[in-house]
Design an enzyme around this catalytic site. Structure first.
Site, PDB file in Angstrom:
ATOM      1  N   CYS A   1       0.824  -1.209   0.000  1.00 43.53           N
ATOM      2  CA  CYS A   1       0.000   0.000   0.000  1.00 43.53           C
ATOM      3  C   CYS A   1       0.857   1.256   0.000  1.00 43.53           C
ATOM      4  O   CYS A   1       1.907   1.301   0.639  1.00 43.53           O
ATOM      5  CB  CYS A   1      -0.868   0.055   1.252  1.00 43.53           C
ATOM      6  SG  CYS A   1      -1.908  -1.368   1.551  1.00 43.53           S
ATOM      7  N   CYS A   2       0.380   2.259  -0.701  1.00 41.84           N
ATOM      8  CA  CYS A   2       0.891   3.623  -0.588  1.00 41.84           C
ATOM      9  C   CYS A   2      -0.292   4.537  -0.919  1.00 41.84           C
ATOM     10  O   CYS A   2      -1.406   4.048  -1.130  1.00 41.84           O
ATOM     11  CB  CYS A   2       2.105   3.866  -1.490  1.00 41.84           C
ATOM     12  SG  CYS A   2       1.787   3.845  -3.260  1.00 41.84           S
ATOM     13  N   TRP A   3      -0.076   5.829  -0.944  1.00 44.46           N
ATOM     14  CA  TRP A   3      -1.198   6.766  -1.078  1.00 44.46           C
ATOM     15  C   TRP A   3      -2.060   6.453  -2.298  1.00 44.46           C
ATOM     16  O   TRP A   3      -3.275   6.375  -2.203  1.00 44.46           O
ATOM     17  CB  TRP A   3      -0.675   8.196  -1.113  1.00 44.46           C
ATOM     18  CG  TRP A   3      -1.734   9.228  -0.947  1.00 44.46           C
ATOM     19  CD1 TRP A   3      -2.046  10.224  -1.822  1.00 44.46           C
ATOM     20  CD2 TRP A   3      -2.630   9.383   0.162  1.00 44.46           C
ATOM     21  NE1 TRP A   3      -3.083  10.982  -1.323  1.00 44.46           N
ATOM     22  CE2 TRP A   3      -3.462  10.490  -0.104  1.00 44.46           C
ATOM     23  CE3 TRP A   3      -2.823   8.690   1.359  1.00 44.46           C
ATOM     24  CZ2 TRP A   3      -4.449  10.913   0.763  1.00 44.46           C
ATOM     25  CZ3 TRP A   3      -3.818   9.123   2.227  1.00 44.46           C
ATOM     26  CH2 TRP A   3      -4.618  10.225   1.927  1.00 44.46           C
TER      27      TRP A   3
END
Length: 152
Positions: free
Chosen positions: A64-66
């Site tokens: 996950c990231c933004w």
């Protein structure tokens, strides 16, 4: 199932992801902002989670990231990993069936709790398809990985 999970931010959806995976009976191996003292940079923690899959210490990973884009790019640099950025259940199903994806990438910005549940439902319900063209495409990607490993 052993699942490596990474996030560059300690966001509610990332914490919900870990809780949801554990509630489904999976062993979660956290990285990045989800693991105190771990490097939270998206490139680093996504690579770490992806390596767990490539080296057989995890069955799958969720990175996950933004936006999910950087996490998927970093994960896909690890030979043997087929990471798919999934924003809905249909994409998650197709990624598993058509692409034999072994790493799910999720964006923290737009993924709600209910949507995350739908994506995970589809991801875990699907598996590698048997269509010859799809299998041939996956085999081609595996050859690309092999070429990268032997390149000078």
């Amino acid at each position: 199932m052993r699942i490596a999970v990474s996030s560059d931010m300690d966001e509610p959806v990332a914490r919900l992801l870990v809780e949801e995976l554990r509630a489904r009976g999976h062993e979660v191996r956290p990285y990045g902002a989800l693991s105190p003292g771990s490097d939270p940079r998206w490139a680093v923690c996504s690579e770490q989670a992806a390596r767990e899959v490539a080296e057989g210490r995890a069955d799958q990973a969720v990175v996950c990231c933004w936006t999910g884009t950087g996490a998927s790019i970093a994960a896909n640099k690890v030979p043997g990993v087929r990471a798919a950025l999934c924003t809905d259940a249909y994409t998650a199903d197709g990624a598993r069936c058509w692409n034999d994806a072994n790493v799910l990438a999720v964006g923290l910005r737009l993924t709600s709790g209910p949507l995350l549940g739908e994506i995970l439902d589809a991801w875990f319900a699907a598996g590698p398809g048997t269509d010859a063209e799809d299998r041939d495409n996956v085999a081609h990607v595996e050859r690309l990985d092999a070429d990268r490993r032997t390149a000078p």
